[in-house]
Design a protein around this motif. Structure first.
Motif, PDB file in Angstrom:
ATOM      1  N   GLN A  45       0.829  -1.212   0.000  1.00  0.00           N
ATOM      2  CA  GLN A  45       0.000   0.000   0.000  1.00  0.00           C
ATOM      3  C   GLN A  45       0.863   1.262   0.000  1.00  0.00           C
ATOM      4  N   ILE A  46       1.933   1.246   0.787  1.00  0.00           N
ATOM      5  CA  ILE A  46       2.848   2.401   0.821  1.00  0.00           C
ATOM      6  C   ILE A  46       3.497   2.579  -0.546  1.00  0.00           C
ATOM      7  N   ALA A  47       3.964   1.476  -1.137  1.00  0.00           N
ATOM      8  CA  ALA A  47       4.615   1.535  -2.454  1.00  0.00           C
ATOM      9  C   ALA A  47       3.670   2.106  -3.507  1.00  0.00           C
ATOM     10  N   ARG A  48       2.421   1.682  -3.497  1.00  0.00           N
ATOM     11  CA  ARG A  48       1.461   2.203  -4.482  1.00  0.00           C
ATOM     12  C   ARG A  48       1.265   3.708  -4.329  1.00  0.00           C
ATOM     13  N   LYS A  49       1.189   4.176  -3.097  1.00  0.00           N
ATOM     14  CA  LYS A  49       1.031   5.619  -2.859  1.00  0.00           C
ATOM     15  C   LYS A  49       2.241   6.403  -3.364  1.00  0.00           C
ATOM     16  N   LEU A  50       3.439   5.858  -3.133  1.00  0.00           N
ATOM     17  CA  LEU A  50       4.666   6.570  -3.495  1.00  0.00           C
ATOM     18  C   LEU A  50       4.988   6.473  -4.989  1.00  0.00           C
ATOM     19  N   CYS A  51       4.543   5.409  -5.645  1.00  0.00           N
ATOM     20  CA  CYS A  51       4.817   5.232  -7.078  1.00  0.00           C
ATOM     21  C   CYS A  51       3.807   5.947  -7.966  1.00  0.00           C
ATOM     22  N   ALA A  52       2.629   6.232  -7.448  1.00  0.00           N
ATOM     23  CA  ALA A  52       1.562   6.853  -8.244  1.00  0.00           C
ATOM     24  C   ALA A  52       1.984   8.162  -8.914  1.00  0.00           C
ATOM     25  N   PRO A  53       2.675   9.079  -8.204  1.00  0.00           N
ATOM     26  CA  PRO A  53       3.046  10.337  -8.869  1.00  0.00           C
ATOM     27  C   PRO A  53       3.976  10.155 -10.076  1.00  0.00           C
ATOM     28  N   PHE A  54       4.638   9.001 -10.163  1.00  0.00           N
ATOM     29  CA  PHE A  54       5.564   8.732 -11.263  1.00  0.00           C
ATOM     30  C   PHE A  54       4.926   7.864 -12.348  1.00  0.00           C
ATOM     31  N   GLY A  55       3.647   7.564 -12.188  1.00  0.00           N
ATOM     32  CA  GLY A  55       2.934   6.763 -13.173  1.00  0.00           C
ATOM     33  C   GLY A  55       3.341   5.307 -13.188  1.00  0.00           C
ATOM     34  N   LEU A  56       3.912   4.818 -12.090  1.00  0.00           N
ATOM     35  CA  LEU A  56       4.366   3.432 -12.020  1.00  0.00           C
ATOM     36  C   LEU A  56       3.352   2.572 -11.277  1.00  0.00           C
ATOM     37  N   SER A  57       3.138   1.375 -11.779  1.00  0.00           N
ATOM     38  CA  SER A  57       2.257   0.444 -11.080  1.00  0.00           C
ATOM     39  C   SER A  57       3.109  -0.492 -10.227  1.00  0.00           C
ATOM     40  N   VAL A  58       2.454  -1.125  -9.264  1.00  0.00           N
ATOM     41  CA  VAL A  58       3.137  -2.008  -8.320  1.00  0.00           C
ATOM     42  C   VAL A  58       2.469  -3.374  -8.369  1.00  0.00           C
ATOM     43  N   ARG A  59       3.278  -4.414  -8.510  1.00  0.00           N
ATOM     44  CA  ARG A  59       2.786  -5.794  -8.439  1.00  0.00           C
ATOM     45  C   ARG A  59       3.257  -6.376  -7.107  1.00  0.00           C
ATOM     46  N   VAL A  60       2.320  -6.852  -6.318  1.00  0.00           N
ATOM     47  CA  VAL A  60       2.646  -7.390  -4.996  1.00  0.00           C
ATOM     48  C   VAL A  60       2.501  -8.903  -5.027  1.00  0.00           C
ATOM     49  N   ASP A  61       3.635  -9.608  -5.032  1.00  0.00           N
ATOM     50  CA  ASP A  61       3.631 -11.069  -4.975  1.00  0.00           C
ATOM     51  C   ASP A  61       3.644 -11.551  -3.528  1.00  0.00           C
ATOM     52  N   ARG A  62       4.256 -10.766  -2.644  1.00  0.00           N
ATOM     53  CA  ARG A  62       4.314 -11.090  -1.222  1.00  0.00           C
ATOM     54  C   ARG A  62       4.311  -9.768  -0.473  1.00  0.00           C
ATOM     55  N   ASP A  63       3.374  -9.602   0.428  1.00  0.00           N
ATOM     56  CA  ASP A  63       3.262  -8.334   1.156  1.00  0.00           C
ATOM     57  C   ASP A  63       3.577  -8.542   2.628  1.00  0.00           C
ATOM     58  N   THR A  64       3.673  -7.452   3.345  1.00  0.00           N
ATOM     59  CA  THR A  64       3.912  -7.468   4.783  1.00  0.00           C
ATOM     60  C   THR A  64       2.583  -7.315   5.506  1.00  0.00           C
ATOM     61  N   THR A  65       2.621  -7.493   6.782  1.00  0.00           N
ATOM     62  CA  THR A  65       1.473  -7.106   7.594  1.00  0.00           C
ATOM     63  C   THR A  65       1.515  -5.584   7.681  1.00  0.00           C
ATOM     64  N   ALA A  66       0.496  -4.988   8.268  1.00  0.00           N
ATOM     65  CA  ALA A  66       0.471  -3.529   8.399  1.00  0.00           C
ATOM     66  C   ALA A  66       1.681  -3.057   9.209  1.00  0.00           C
ATOM     67  N   ILE A  67       2.322  -2.016   8.718  1.00  0.00           N
ATOM     68  CA  ILE A  67       3.468  -1.417   9.411  1.00  0.00           C
ATOM     69  C   ILE A  67       2.918  -0.316  10.308  1.00  0.00           C
ATOM     70  N   GLU A  68       3.215  -0.404  11.597  1.00  0.00           N
ATOM     71  CA  GLU A  68       2.635   0.536  12.555  1.00  0.00           C
ATOM     72  C   GLU A  68       2.884   1.984  12.143  1.00  0.00           C
ATOM     73  N   VAL A  69       4.145   2.373  12.022  1.00  0.00           N
ATOM     74  CA  VAL A  69       4.495   3.718  11.568  1.00  0.00           C
ATOM     75  C   VAL A  69       5.741   3.620  10.694  1.00  0.00           C
ATOM     76  N   ALA A  70       5.678   4.201   9.524  1.00  0.00           N
ATOM     77  CA  ALA A  70       6.830   4.254   8.620  1.00  0.00           C
ATOM     78  C   ALA A  70       7.092   5.717   8.297  1.00  0.00           C
ATOM     79  N   ARG A  71       8.273   6.205   8.690  1.00  0.00           N
ATOM     80  CA  ARG A  71       8.622   7.618   8.483  1.00  0.00           C
ATOM     81  C   ARG A  71       9.808   7.751   7.547  1.00  0.00           C
ATOM     82  N   ALA A  72       9.642   8.547   6.518  1.00  0.00           N
ATOM     83  CA  ALA A  72      10.741   8.853   5.600  1.00  0.00           C
ATOM     84  C   ALA A  72      11.383  10.160   6.035  1.00  0.00           C
ATOM     85  N   GLU A  73      12.635  10.325   5.652  1.00  0.00           N
ATOM     86  CA  GLU A  73      13.352  11.576   5.903  1.00  0.00           C
ATOM     87  C   GLU A  73      13.056  12.552   4.760  1.00  0.00           C
TER      88      GLU A  73
END
Length: 124
Positions: A45-73
């Motif tokens: 879900q995070i990858a899809r949000k971050l790739c959308a502005p670049f017009g890139l799609s994301v294929r998820v073959d194996r995902d994680t459980t929900a990440i409590e908090v992920a902070r970028a610099e």
């Protein structure tokens, strides 16, 4: 057939060298646009949000459980941020031949058959 961008073409002595990269290469060049903090989302879900502005799609073959908090610099590239979330979870990020970001697990790779072989061509 691969989807990507050609960065450089150099003919030299009967050999043509073509340098390029996958469409997802832009994720290593550009910093994150928009929110720097994500709560309760999976890596896919995070990858899809971050790739959308670049017009890139994301294929998820194996995902994680929900990440409590992920902070970028501030100024961090999309690729660096996604890799920082993926690596400790034994998740791989890669590009598909069609230009998608692929999220998979290292555990899924040992039994897979290669889909292509590389052949070097020489023009005489």
């Amino acid at each position: 057939m691969l989807s990507g961008r050609i960065d450089k073409v150099e003919p030299s002595g009967g050999i043509i060298t073509v340098q390029g990269r996958a469409l997802t290469g832009i994720l290593g060049d550009c910093s994150i646009e928009g929110e720097l903090e994500h709560s309760g989302l999976t890596l896919g879900q995070i990858a899809r949000k971050l790739c959308a502005p670049f017009g890139l799609s994301v294929r998820v073959d194996r995902d994680t459980t929900a990440i409590e908090v992920a902070r970028a610099e501030y100024g961090q590239s999309v690729a660096d941020f996604l890799n920082s979330l993926a690596a400790p979870r034994n998740i791989l990020l890669n590009s598909s031949y069609s230009g998608q970001l692929v999220i998979s697990s290292a555990d899924d790779l040992p039994g897979k058959t290669p889909v292509a072989n590389s052949i070097m061509l020489r023009v005489v």
